[in-house]
Design an enzyme around this catalytic site. Structure first.
Site, PDB file in Angstrom:
ATOM      1  N   CYS A   2       0.842  -1.182   0.000  1.00 60.01           N
ATOM      2  CA  CYS A   2       0.000   0.000   0.000  1.00 60.01           C
ATOM      3  C   CYS A   2       0.886   1.243   0.000  1.00 60.01           C
ATOM      4  O   CYS A   2       1.908   1.289   0.678  1.00 60.01           O
ATOM      5  CB  CYS A   2      -0.955   0.083   1.181  1.00 60.01           C
ATOM      6  SG  CYS A   2      -2.099  -1.291   1.258  1.00 60.01           S
ATOM      7  N   GLU A 496       5.995 -16.357 -10.600  1.00 58.09           N
ATOM      8  CA  GLU A 496       5.563 -14.971 -10.353  1.00 58.09           C
ATOM      9  C   GLU A 496       4.943 -14.314 -11.579  1.00 58.09           C
ATOM     10  O   GLU A 496       3.940 -13.622 -11.460  1.00 58.09           O
ATOM     11  CB  GLU A 496       6.781 -14.110  -9.964  1.00 58.09           C
ATOM     12  CG  GLU A 496       7.108 -14.094  -8.502  1.00 58.09           C
ATOM     13  CD  GLU A 496       8.167 -13.050  -8.181  1.00 58.09           C
ATOM     14  OE1 GLU A 496       9.262 -13.103  -8.785  1.00 58.09           O
ATOM     15  OE2 GLU A 496       7.897 -12.197  -7.330  1.00 58.09           O
TER      16      GLU A 496
HETATM   17  C1  AGP Z   1      11.067 -11.110  -6.187  1.00 55.84           C
HETATM   18  O1  AGP Z   1      10.870 -11.392  -7.532  1.00 55.84           O
HETATM   19  C2  AGP Z   1       9.878 -11.041  -5.377  1.00 55.84           C
HETATM   20  N1  AGP Z   1       8.940 -10.115  -5.893  1.00 55.84           N
HETATM   21  C3  AGP Z   1       9.981 -11.127  -3.870  1.00 55.84           C
HETATM   22  O2  AGP Z   1      10.277 -12.454  -3.590  1.00 55.84           O
HETATM   23  C4  AGP Z   1      10.995 -10.230  -3.132  1.00 55.84           C
HETATM   24  O3  AGP Z   1      12.290 -10.612  -3.442  1.00 55.84           O
HETATM   25  C5  AGP Z   1      10.741 -10.326  -1.619  1.00 55.84           C
HETATM   26  O4  AGP Z   1       9.453  -9.867  -1.333  1.00 55.84           O
HETATM   27  C6  AGP Z   1      11.756  -9.600  -0.786  1.00 55.84           C
HETATM   28  O5  AGP Z   1      11.743  -8.223  -1.033  1.00 55.84           O
HETATM   29  P1  AGP Z   1      12.919  -7.297  -0.521  1.00 55.84           P
HETATM   30  O6  AGP Z   1      14.162  -7.707  -1.215  1.00 55.84           O
HETATM   31  O7  AGP Z   1      12.490  -5.913  -0.863  1.00 55.84           O
HETATM   32  O8  AGP Z   1      13.015  -7.498   0.974  1.00 55.84           O
END
Ligand code: AGP
Length: 621
Positions: A2, A496
């Site tokens: 959000c 994804e």
């Molecule tokens: C990656 O393709 C994803 N969208 C997701 O797994 C992401 O890496 C995860 O949410 C961690 O995010 P961050 O690196 O901002 O902590």
């Protein structure tokens, strides 16, 4: 998750909110909405389900209903937690009690919302949505009506009673000159300009609008008028927070000719690697020089690397690199598990949080837990102004440049390369590696930009594989050693953005169960480098799949391709990458996996940059 934008004192308030929301859409795109305070102090709202474009289509009509352009507005882009993505559940939410009507935009979760909802309902409140958010404006309005306090006092009194991690901004009917905001765990900062002030989840929302920002601490309550900023801390005492000047004008914007941000970001990887190597290796000696001065490495006996999703897989590659290069025992953990299994932590040991955004709630909670248990905190992040960075003893800026596509690509590569450099730096500092050995490794690493470049211009075979995959319901990704986490990452990328069910496994684990999934034609993507001493074993695992008539897609290096037995080549699709020393393999192999997911998704026609149900920054636990 959000995105929040609040504006006060700007006659272009609606434009600023919608522009800000367009830059915060990475935080969620299930619905969007805004509320303004009209000239007579009345609250007007406009909401739409789906991406911001749906709200934008309504804005001209909405503006036409307003007698004069408002100077105070709040806006929101939503990633649904409580309640489906409907217009009723879209923010802002409004609550009324007696003479008081309050509008709120909120990020995060109020965990005890149900208790509040029950109590408020008994007091006559009615609820129009299924959200946890709606209790906030109702509770504030009831407080103001019940004990005769102002909006800011109501926020100060009620915030300590809300459980969870959240940030919200509130405005009151009849009070066109004030906004009140607070945060705990979730990001919220104040933007300062001449005659106007702002509250946003991320300064990026205000690029080109203001450059001075104040980051709020947990449980701070900020009271904004166009020209005045007042902050109280968690004890309700007046406080000040430093003003940070940010140059947001250098942030690259737009797709720069690429069809999607994801493709642009895949293509940026040579430049990202070059930047990291230039920034973090000494020009003369080529020894790594990561900024670790805030750490006392002498006390480190164990390292815990904690992260989520793609960052966790980068961390798993980092474990291999750090253990083999420095011999320091290294654990990796998914942040959401680490925090709650209360692992024994030795004070003085090193905790490494890896996070592109620096805001992921699970990783942040794990970091807080480690800090409270005396661990030294190193944060690898792409956002050096993030909450995690501000809590760290040392910060490594990933140097990837802003990543817009939800599916992470260049940030993954940057995480892996920085963790390899960290392994080298620790190995050298510990005396496990000589200067000459480290020099040898960094010399090899310097070939990365060219090697990645060469792969990006040869996507023909991948395009054919991708076309074959579009009809599949399922796929397996297999790898060994440093390439096992790459198999997990390849499967994550595929699910994804293409929505094809994909699983990543360590090759040797196949025979312990997953091989039951292999049936004729099942795509099995095998990752194998000829240089890690595991090639023959991987080929044996490949034969096991071939025997069950799975469709083998072998990603290997040029040298590996020449070592394949002739019989082994039958019925197999070969994707080759340049031969490289083993330390480079996880980065080299990442590229075809990213492209494969991208090409499959584009062929399927999915929303590559903003896939369904996801958000770039996950700030709820
Ligand atoms: C990656 O393709 C994803 N969208 C997701 O797994 C992401 O890496 C995860 O949410 C961690 O995010 P961050 O690196 O901002 O902590």
């Amino acid at each position: 998750m959000c995105g929040i934008v609040g504006v006060i004192g700007n006659p272009q308030a609606v434009d600023v909110v919608t522009t800000g929301l367009s830059r915060l859409e990475y935080r969620g795109y299930d619905s969007a909405g805004l509320a303004v305070l009209g000239p007579a102090g009345a609250i007007h709202t406009c909401k739409a389900v789906g991406k911001l474009a749906a709200l934008m289509a309504k804005i001209p009509g909405f503006n036409a209903t307003l007698p004069t352009p408002p100077t105070t507005a709040i806006g929101h882009t939503r990633w649904a937690t409580h309640g489906a993505p409907t217009e009723a559940n879209a923010h802002p939410h409004v609550g009324t009690c007696g003479a008081h009507t309050i509008a709120v935009v909120h990020n995060g979760i109020i965990e005890n919302y149900n208790e509040y909802r029950t109590t408020l309902a008994k007091q006559g409140a009615t609820f129009a949505s299924e959200t946890d958010t709606e209790i906030i404006p109702n509770a504030l309005a009831h407080r103001m009506q019940g004990v005769g306090v102002s909006l800011v006092q109501a926020v100060q009194q009620l915030t300590p009673t809300f459980r969870g991690h959240f940030a919200f901004v509130a405005m009151a009917q009849g009070k066109p000159d004030e906004l009140v905001g607070t945060r705990r765990g979730a990001p919220l900062c104040v933007g300062l300009a001449e005659g106007a002030s702002y509250l946003v989840s991320d300064p990026l929302a205000l690029a080109g609008i203001c450059s001075r920002f104040v980051y709020l601490e947990d449980d701070d309550v900020v009271h904004l008028t166009p020209n005045r900023l007042t902050i109280t801390d968690k004890n309700g005492l007046p406080t000040t927070r430093p003003v940070t000047t940010l140059d947001l004008s250098t942030e690259a914007s737009g797709k720069q000719g690429f069809k999607h941000f994801m493709l642009k970001e895949i293509h940026e990887q040579p430049a990202v690697c070059a930047r990291i190597l230039q920034e973090y290796t000494d020009a003369q000696t080529l020894l790594p020089c990561l900024p670790l001065l805030g750490l006392n490495l002498a006390t480190v006996t164990t390292i815990n690397i904690v992260a989520c999703g793609t960052a966790n897989y980068a961390g798993q590659v980092g474990k291999y690199a750090i253990e083999s290069l420095s011999r320091i025992p290294t654990n990796t953990d998914i942040a959401s598990e680490f925090r709650y299994r209360t692992p024994p932590l030795r004070p003085g040991d090193l905790f490494i949080a890896v996070s592109q955004s620096g805001e992921t709630a699970d990783t942040l909670a794990a970091l807080e837990h480690a800090k409270a248990n005396g661990q030294q905190i190193l944060v690898l992040t792409n956002t050096p102004t993030s909450t995690m960075a501000r809590m760290a003893d040392a910060v490594i800026n990933l140097q990837a440049g802003r990543e817009i596509a939800v599916a992470s690509t260049k940030a993954f590569t940057a995480m892996v390369l920085n963790l390899i450099l960290l392994g080298l730096q620790l190995g050298h500092a510990r005396g496990h590696l000589s200067g000459a050995q480290v020099h040898g490794h960094t010399t090899h690493l310097r070939t990365l930009p060219g090697l990645i470049e060469s792969m990006l211009s040869h996507t023909g075979v991948l395009q054919k594989v991708a076309s074959g995959l579009t009809g599949s319901h399922s796929a397996l990704f297999l790898g060994r050693g440093m390439l096992a986490p790459l198999a997990y990452e390849g499967a994550l990328k595929m699910k994804e953005i293409s929505y094809i069910h994909a699983e990543g496994y360590a090759s040797g684990e196949m025979k312990h169960g997953p091989i039951a999934l292999v049936e004729p034609g099942l795509p099995v993507i095998n990752l194998a480098t000829s240089t890690d001493g595991l090639f023959e074993k991987t080929l044996s695992n490949l034969q096991e799949v071939a025997a069950r008539r799975g469709h083998i897609i072998l990603v290997t290096d040029d040298a590996g391709a020449t070592q394949l037995p002739l019989s082994g080549k039958q019925g197999l699709t070969l994707v080759t990458v340049p031969s490289s020393p083993p330390l480079l393999a996880p980065i080299i192999f990442a590229v075809p996996l990213q492209l494969l997911a991208y090409l499959t998704a584009t062929e399927k026609g999915t929303d590559v940059d903003q896939p369904r149900n996801l958000a770039k920054s996950v700030t709820v636990e």
